[in-house]
Design a protein around this motif. Structure first.
Motif, PDB file in Angstrom:
ATOM      1  N   LYS A  31       0.852  -1.192   0.000  1.00 43.78           N
ATOM      2  CA  LYS A  31       0.000   0.000   0.000  1.00 43.78           C
ATOM      3  C   LYS A  31       0.889   1.245   0.000  1.00 43.78           C
ATOM      4  N   ALA A  32       0.667   2.098  -0.956  1.00 43.86           N
ATOM      5  CA  ALA A  32       1.452   3.339  -1.074  1.00 43.86           C
ATOM      6  C   ALA A  32       2.939   3.068  -0.863  1.00 43.86           C
ATOM      7  N   PHE A  33       3.432   2.144  -1.632  1.00 44.21           N
ATOM      8  CA  PHE A  33       4.806   1.679  -1.441  1.00 44.21           C
ATOM      9  C   PHE A  33       5.815   2.769  -1.838  1.00 44.21           C
ATOM     10  N   LYS A  34       6.722   2.982  -0.904  1.00 46.24           N
ATOM     11  CA  LYS A  34       7.700   4.062  -1.019  1.00 46.24           C
ATOM     12  C   LYS A  34       8.420   4.113  -2.376  1.00 46.24           C
ATOM     13  N   TYR A  35       8.916   2.952  -2.821  1.00 50.13           N
ATOM     14  CA  TYR A  35       9.748   2.957  -4.035  1.00 50.13           C
ATOM     15  C   TYR A  35       8.930   3.062  -5.326  1.00 50.13           C
ATOM     16  N   ASP A  36       7.610   3.022  -5.213  1.00 44.44           N
ATOM     17  CA  ASP A  36       6.790   3.166  -6.423  1.00 44.44           C
ATOM     18  C   ASP A  36       6.726   4.627  -6.871  1.00 44.44           C
ATOM     19  N   LYS A  37       7.146   5.508  -5.968  1.00 41.23           N
ATOM     20  CA  LYS A  37       6.981   6.923  -6.269  1.00 41.23           C
ATOM     21  C   LYS A  37       7.951   7.394  -7.344  1.00 41.23           C
ATOM     22  N   ARG A  38       9.047   6.643  -7.506  1.00 40.77           N
ATOM     23  CA  ARG A  38      10.006   7.034  -8.543  1.00 40.77           C
ATOM     24  C   ARG A  38      10.045   5.973  -9.632  1.00 40.77           C
ATOM     25  N   PHE A  39       9.947   6.385 -10.866  1.00 39.74           N
ATOM     26  CA  PHE A  39       9.924   5.427 -11.973  1.00 39.74           C
ATOM     27  C   PHE A  39      11.231   4.658 -12.092  1.00 39.74           C
ATOM     28  N   THR A  40      12.318   5.311 -11.649  1.00 42.46           N
ATOM     29  CA  THR A  40      13.632   4.706 -11.846  1.00 42.46           C
ATOM     30  C   THR A  40      13.929   3.578 -10.858  1.00 42.46           C
ATOM     31  N   SER A  41      13.193   3.487  -9.773  1.00 42.59           N
ATOM     32  CA  SER A  41      13.591   2.478  -8.780  1.00 42.59           C
ATOM     33  C   SER A  41      13.286   1.069  -9.273  1.00 42.59           C
ATOM     34  N   LYS A  42      14.277   0.232  -9.046  1.00 44.87           N
ATOM     35  CA  LYS A  42      14.196  -1.152  -9.510  1.00 44.87           C
ATOM     36  C   LYS A  42      13.253  -1.960  -8.639  1.00 44.87           C
ATOM     37  N   CYS A  43      13.205  -1.562  -7.387  1.00 49.30           N
ATOM     38  CA  CYS A  43      12.490  -2.381  -6.406  1.00 49.30           C
ATOM     39  C   CYS A  43      11.042  -1.889  -6.236  1.00 49.30           C
ATOM     40  N   SER A  44      10.269  -1.986  -7.295  1.00 50.80           N
ATOM     41  CA  SER A  44       8.875  -1.541  -7.219  1.00 50.80           C
ATOM     42  C   SER A  44       8.017  -2.636  -6.596  1.00 50.80           C
ATOM     43  N   SER A  45       6.781  -2.281  -6.259  1.00 49.86           N
ATOM     44  CA  SER A  45       5.884  -3.295  -5.695  1.00 49.86           C
ATOM     45  C   SER A  45       5.607  -4.385  -6.728  1.00 49.86           C
ATOM     46  N   ASP A  46       5.612  -3.995  -7.994  1.00 53.83           N
ATOM     47  CA  ASP A  46       5.416  -4.991  -9.055  1.00 53.83           C
ATOM     48  C   ASP A  46       6.573  -5.983  -9.091  1.00 53.83           C
ATOM     49  N   ALA A  47       7.807  -5.436  -9.054  1.00 54.81           N
ATOM     50  CA  ALA A  47       8.981  -6.322  -9.097  1.00 54.81           C
ATOM     51  C   ALA A  47       8.989  -7.251  -7.882  1.00 54.81           C
TER      52      ALA A  47
END
Ligand SMILES: [Zn+2]
Ligand SMILES: [Zn+2]
Length: 304
Positions: A31-47
């Motif tokens: 929920k509102a995952f911190k690293y989702d806020k930046r497109f460049t981050s590798k560690c998204s909630s999807d990943a």
């Protein structure tokens, strides 16, 4: 049609007992995952969800996530590659062995085995605090203690073939059939993980309560070697501790829970296995594989 319906019900029951089996369940846990806020981050909630993880965030560790199959829990950094972390730290995890299930259609057998692993881990995580609670000396709330004891007794009743003594007893109950087989042989076979499974074919037909493999033995067989060779993925084989005194509380609990879950879903598993190599099975497997995989049209930022 009836068979298809039975299979769908079986899948439903397995899925309900196995939280985070599907990609969607894992993904929506963030929920509102911190690293989702930046497109460049590798560690998204999807990943993370794609690599098998669900969120175990706390206010102080908002980027914690855990695998529901092997219980690996990590605090992730923004540029971590979740799949690499999973793969290198837990190469034995059933989900890791599968590879990220995207392209391939999984077999019903693989899906049900993965669901049973997930359900086992979920049950283990429910029971572990109960066991620790009961181990503590001081208990003020006796009703809580009663509740905990009740749960433990229920688990014990559903996992009675956990110990070699109990497995040995199954051969004694069918004593008529095992007549003529020496007692020390029966003890040896029980110690190697086997319970009696009566068939007309063999005096020494045996079934493992952990992996459900059934073998018709000869008295001269090496029961433990046979178990290792024919079912390398069996939890009892993998633990590789024939002396029960060597088990830790956690190991004993995991085995007990595995027996109870395997027993609970034996019927469902059979229904799915019988469907294998069937047209309806192909459809169902396809449908389920999609549930396990990442959807093709994913918007990676939808947990924001
Ligand atoms: Zn894992
Ligand atoms: Zn086994």
């Amino acid at each position: 049609m009836f068979r298809h319906e039975a299979a769908e019900n079986a899948v439903k029951a397995l899925n309900e007992a196995a939280p985070y089996l599907s990609y969607a369940a894992r993904f929506t846990s963030f929920k509102a995952f911190k690293y989702d806020k930046r497109f460049t981050s590798k560690c998204s909630s999807d990943a993370l969800a794609h690599a098998g993880f669900y969120s175990t965030a706390t206010p102080t560790s908002p980027t914690n996530a855990k695998c529901p199959f092997c219980m690996l829990e990590l605090t992730f950094a923004e540029n971590d590659d979740p799949w690499e972390k999973h793969r290198t730290q837990k190469p034995d995890c059933e989900f890791v062995i599968l590879g990220q299930p995207d392209e391939t259609t999984l077999t019903l057998q693989i899906i049900s085995s993965l669901a049973i692993r997930c359900a086992t881990v979920a049950e283990y995580e429910k029971m572990l605090p109960i066991i620790h609670y009961l181990e503590e000396a001081d208990h003020e709330q006796s009703y809580r203690r009663e509740e905990a004891t009740r749960k433990l007794i229920s688990l014990r009743n559903n996992s009675q073939y956990l110990t070699a003594d109990h497995r040995y007893a199954t051969f004694k109950i069918v004593g008529q059939r095992a007549k003529g087989v020496r007692d020390h042989i029966l003890k040896k076979i029980a110690k190697a993980g086997w319970c009696s499974a009566i068939t007309n074919r063999s005096l020494l037909s045996a079934k493992c309560p952990f992996c459900l493999l059934t073998i018709d033995f000869e008295t001269t067989d090496d029961f433990w070697e046979e178990h290792k060779n024919s079912s390398a993925n069996c939890d009892f084989v993998k633990l590789n501790k024939l002396n029960e005194k060597d088990w830790t509380t956690e190991e004993a609990l995991m085995l007990a829970v595995k027996i109870s879950v395997v027993k609970k879903f034996e019927k469902q598993r059979k229904i799915l296995e019988q469907l294998e190599n069937d047209k309806e099975a192909d459809q169902l497997a396809n449908q389920l594989s999609k549930m396990m995989a990442r959807p093709k049209c994913l918007r990676r930022r939808c947990s924001v």
